[in-house]
Design a protein around this motif. Structure first.
Motif, PDB file in Angstrom:
ATOM      1  N   GLY A  57       0.818  -1.206   0.000  1.00  0.00           N
ATOM      2  CA  GLY A  57       0.000   0.000   0.000  1.00  0.00           C
ATOM      3  C   GLY A  57       0.849   1.251   0.000  1.00  0.00           C
ATOM      4  O   GLY A  57       0.570   2.211  -0.727  1.00  0.00           O
ATOM      5  N   ALA A  58       1.930   1.256   0.797  1.00  0.00           N
ATOM      6  CA  ALA A  58       2.827   2.407   0.842  1.00  0.00           C
ATOM      7  C   ALA A  58       3.588   2.557  -0.473  1.00  0.00           C
ATOM      8  O   ALA A  58       3.847   3.670  -0.932  1.00  0.00           O
ATOM      9  CB  ALA A  58       3.799   2.257   2.005  1.00  0.00           C
ATOM     10  N   ILE A  59       3.925   1.431  -1.087  1.00  0.00           N
ATOM     11  CA  ILE A  59       4.622   1.497  -2.374  1.00  0.00           C
ATOM     12  C   ILE A  59       3.717   2.101  -3.447  1.00  0.00           C
ATOM     13  O   ILE A  59       4.171   2.881  -4.293  1.00  0.00           O
ATOM     14  CB  ILE A  59       5.123   0.097  -2.792  1.00  0.00           C
ATOM     15  N   ARG A  60       2.435   1.772  -3.399  1.00  0.00           N
ATOM     16  CA  ARG A  60       1.493   2.385  -4.353  1.00  0.00           C
ATOM     17  C   ARG A  60       1.454   3.896  -4.178  1.00  0.00           C
ATOM     18  O   ARG A  60       1.369   4.652  -5.160  1.00  0.00           O
ATOM     19  CB  ARG A  60       0.095   1.783  -4.166  1.00  0.00           C
ATOM     20  N   LEU A  61       1.534   4.355  -2.920  1.00  0.00           N
ATOM     21  CA  LEU A  61       1.566   5.797  -2.664  1.00  0.00           C
ATOM     22  C   LEU A  61       2.815   6.410  -3.292  1.00  0.00           C
ATOM     23  O   LEU A  61       2.746   7.471  -3.932  1.00  0.00           O
ATOM     24  CB  LEU A  61       1.545   6.068  -1.163  1.00  0.00           C
ATOM     25  N   ILE A  65       3.107   9.349  -6.132  1.00  0.00           N
ATOM     26  CA  ILE A  65       3.898  10.571  -5.956  1.00  0.00           C
ATOM     27  C   ILE A  65       4.878  10.720  -7.114  1.00  0.00           C
ATOM     28  O   ILE A  65       5.076  11.819  -7.651  1.00  0.00           O
ATOM     29  CB  ILE A  65       4.649  10.535  -4.609  1.00  0.00           C
ATOM     30  N   LYS A  66       5.502   9.612  -7.508  1.00  0.00           N
ATOM     31  CA  LYS A  66       6.431   9.631  -8.646  1.00  0.00           C
ATOM     32  C   LYS A  66       5.724  10.138  -9.905  1.00  0.00           C
ATOM     33  O   LYS A  66       6.259  10.975 -10.648  1.00  0.00           O
ATOM     34  CB  LYS A  66       6.987   8.230  -8.873  1.00  0.00           C
ATOM     35  N   LYS A  67       4.522   9.670 -10.150  1.00  0.00           N
ATOM     36  CA  LYS A  67       3.771  10.101 -11.332  1.00  0.00           C
ATOM     37  C   LYS A  67       3.470  11.590 -11.270  1.00  0.00           C
ATOM     38  O   LYS A  67       3.542  12.296 -12.284  1.00  0.00           O
ATOM     39  CB  LYS A  67       2.474   9.297 -11.439  1.00  0.00           C
ATOM     40  N   ARG A  68       3.111  12.089 -10.076  1.00  0.00           N
ATOM     41  CA  ARG A  68       2.822  13.514  -9.922  1.00  0.00           C
ATOM     42  C   ARG A  68       4.053  14.363 -10.214  1.00  0.00           C
ATOM     43  O   ARG A  68       3.972  15.410 -10.876  1.00  0.00           O
ATOM     44  CB  ARG A  68       2.322  13.803  -8.504  1.00  0.00           C
ATOM     45  N   VAL A  69       5.203  13.921  -9.715  1.00  0.00           N
ATOM     46  CA  VAL A  69       6.449  14.668  -9.933  1.00  0.00           C
ATOM     47  C   VAL A  69       6.797  14.687 -11.418  1.00  0.00           C
ATOM     48  O   VAL A  69       7.103  15.746 -11.990  1.00  0.00           O
ATOM     49  CB  VAL A  69       7.607  14.038  -9.121  1.00  0.00           C
ATOM     50  N   GLU A  70       6.771  13.533 -12.056  1.00  0.00           N
ATOM     51  CA  GLU A  70       7.176  13.444 -13.461  1.00  0.00           C
ATOM     52  C   GLU A  70       6.189  14.125 -14.392  1.00  0.00           C
ATOM     53  O   GLU A  70       6.559  14.537 -15.492  1.00  0.00           O
ATOM     54  CB  GLU A  70       7.362  11.975 -13.837  1.00  0.00           C
ATOM     55  N   LYS A  71       4.948  14.261 -13.952  1.00  0.00           N
ATOM     56  CA  LYS A  71       3.947  14.967 -14.761  1.00  0.00           C
ATOM     57  C   LYS A  71       4.306  16.439 -14.913  1.00  0.00           C
ATOM     58  O   LYS A  71       3.935  17.081 -15.903  1.00  0.00           O
ATOM     59  CB  LYS A  71       2.562  14.823 -14.123  1.00  0.00           C
ATOM     60  N   VAL A  85      13.503  -2.819   2.219  1.00  0.00           N
ATOM     61  CA  VAL A  85      12.729  -2.134   1.179  1.00  0.00           C
ATOM     62  C   VAL A  85      13.108  -2.682  -0.191  1.00  0.00           C
ATOM     63  O   VAL A  85      12.243  -2.941  -1.039  1.00  0.00           O
ATOM     64  CB  VAL A  85      12.954  -0.609   1.234  1.00  0.00           C
ATOM     65  N   MET A  86      14.399  -2.895  -0.436  1.00  0.00           N
ATOM     66  CA  MET A  86      14.847  -3.420  -1.723  1.00  0.00           C
ATOM     67  C   MET A  86      14.273  -4.813  -1.972  1.00  0.00           C
ATOM     68  O   MET A  86      13.901  -5.157  -3.102  1.00  0.00           O
ATOM     69  CB  MET A  86      16.373  -3.473  -1.775  1.00  0.00           C
ATOM     70  N   GLN A  87      14.167  -5.617  -0.913  1.00  0.00           N
ATOM     71  CA  GLN A  87      13.604  -6.953  -1.074  1.00  0.00           C
ATOM     72  C   GLN A  87      12.154  -6.901  -1.535  1.00  0.00           C
ATOM     73  O   GLN A  87      11.730  -7.668  -2.402  1.00  0.00           O
ATOM     74  CB  GLN A  87      13.720  -7.722   0.246  1.00  0.00           C
ATOM     75  N   ILE A  88      11.389  -5.959  -0.960  1.00  0.00           N
ATOM     76  CA  ILE A  88       9.985  -5.807  -1.361  1.00  0.00           C
ATOM     77  C   ILE A  88       9.890  -5.323  -2.801  1.00  0.00           C
ATOM     78  O   ILE A  88       9.094  -5.829  -3.603  1.00  0.00           O
ATOM     79  CB  ILE A  88       9.251  -4.822  -0.420  1.00  0.00           C
ATOM     80  N   LEU A  89      10.720  -4.327  -3.170  1.00  0.00           N
ATOM     81  CA  LEU A  89      10.698  -3.791  -4.535  1.00  0.00           C
ATOM     82  C   LEU A  89      11.072  -4.878  -5.546  1.00  0.00           C
ATOM     83  O   LEU A  89      10.477  -4.965  -6.626  1.00  0.00           O
ATOM     84  CB  LEU A  89      11.662  -2.606  -4.652  1.00  0.00           C
ATOM     85  N   MET A  94       9.630  -4.138  -9.150  1.00  0.00           N
ATOM     86  CA  MET A  94       9.443  -2.699  -9.344  1.00  0.00           C
ATOM     87  C   MET A  94      10.746  -1.916  -9.374  1.00  0.00           C
ATOM     88  O   MET A  94      10.727  -0.707  -9.591  1.00  0.00           O
ATOM     89  CB  MET A  94       8.532  -2.137  -8.244  1.00  0.00           C
ATOM     90  N   THR A  95      11.887  -2.567  -9.141  1.00  0.00           N
ATOM     91  CA  THR A  95      13.147  -1.813  -9.142  1.00  0.00           C
ATOM     92  C   THR A  95      13.420  -1.108 -10.471  1.00  0.00           C
ATOM     93  O   THR A  95      13.965   0.005 -10.471  1.00  0.00           O
ATOM     94  CB  THR A  95      14.333  -2.740  -8.784  1.00  0.00           C
TER      95      THR A  95
END
Length: 338
Positions: A57-61, A65-71, A85-89, A94-95
């Motif tokens: 859920g936090a990764i989706r957030l 945020i990444k999409k908002r910045v790049e927009k 965190v790297m293990q989850i990614l 998603m890395t």
């Protein structure tokens, strides 16, 4: 979860610490949104080195945020994600979706190349150089003189006793005045800066890349136009002839002196990083100044770079290396080695 924010090298840095789960989203979302709104012109770096656990859920957030910045045309980075965190990614595959940094120094190296590549389409060939197609963010004039410089395209040599390296173009034995072309100058309001990002990059009369100057800085610089113009008028030269290539030593000194005036004016707003910009601009001014002015410039360098070391947490290792190098030269010149 702990949250903190700062500005490093004109990047918005947000550091998260602890566990970030779905339950933290209601409190984290407005904080990140507020940071984006506060620094809309900056790239966003999310420091995840202190995060012990993160869920999907936090990764989706973070993705949103990444999409908002790049927009908005800016870049988004993850700084040194912890092992968990790297293990989850990696588990979510998603890395590849993120630009991941090991340190802020990696970002600076990446940005140096990216900045040259980013501005290259907004330049044209002139005398074997890339002259920038840009407009002034202060007065709006397109009458500017600035050149796109890529330090890696020059061979650099040090002469004994000279604190400034000499650049040689195309690996020839003929020195080339790289530093003299560095300040970008508005030929109408005499705004000058060693940062090309302080000007708008133009394409066919429209702004392709907006200036990074904040509204407060533009307002301050607009109030000092008459003062800057008087400095140029005292030379009796036409700015349209003075600041285009090839620049004389007098023109180089004047371009830097205008850049110093502008950087000091902008420092009134106390943006993080301003002390280094003033100090570095002052240091580069020394090589074009007449001997009678050099002592005052050297003392100014000591003042500004001492400020840098007092707030060293706001700078990367290259900034600090330059600061120590300049202060060493200052100490030797003043015969006050420590």
């Amino acid at each position: 979860m702990e949250f903190s924010s700062s500005t490093v090298d004109n990047n918005s840095l947000c550091a998260l610490c602890g566990e970030i789960t779905f339950a933290e989203i209601p409190s984290l979302t407005p904080r990140l949104s507020a940071q984006l709104n506060a620094e809309p012109s900056m790239d966003l770096v999310l420091d995840l080195s202190g995060v012990s656990h993160i869920d999907s859920g936090a990764i989706r957030l973070i993705v949103n945020i990444k999409k908002r910045v790049e927009k908005t045309g800016k870049s988004f980075y993850l700084l040194k994600p912890s092992e968990s965190v790297m293990q989850i990614l990696e588990k979510l595959e998603m890395t590849p979706s993120f630009a991941i940094l090991e340190s802020m120094d990696d970002l600076r190296e990446d940005m140096t190349k990216n900045k040259y590549d980013q501005y290259l389409p907004y330049s044209h060939s002139e005398e074997g150089l890339h002259r920038l197609n840009c407009s002034c963010a202060v007065c709006g004039s397109s009458n500017t003189a600035g050149y796109l410089i890529n330090p890696s395209q020059y061979e650099w040599r040090w002469d004994e006793g000279d604190p400034f390296p000499t650049g040689y173009r195309n690996k020839t034995n003929k020195p080339f005045n790289v530093f003299g072309l560095l300040p970008v100058v508005c030929l109408d309001c005499c705004m000058s800066s060693i940062e090309m990002s302080h000007f708008h990059a133009m394409q066919e009369g429209t702004i392709a890349i907006h200036s990074l100057l904040a509204d407060e800085e533009k307002s301050i610089l607009s109030k000092n136009i008459k003062q800057r113009k008087r400095v140029v008028e005292q030379t009796g030269e036409n700015p349209f002839d003075l600041f285009v290539y090839p620049r004389s030593k007098t023109a180089c000194y004047l371009a830097y002196e205008l850049a110093r005036m502008c950087s000091r004016s902008m420092a009134i707003g106390k943006r993080v990083g301003s002390h280094f910009t003033i100090g570095y601009t002052t240091f580069l001014t020394i090589q074009f100044a007449v001997p009678s002015l050099k002592d005052d410039l050297i003392n100014d360098c000591r003042t500004w770079f001492t400020h840098v070391l007092n707030e060293r947490g706001s700078y990367n290792s290259l900034h600090l290396a330059i600061s120590f190098f300049v202060l060493l030269n200052v100490a030797l010149h003043l015969k006050k080695p420590k």
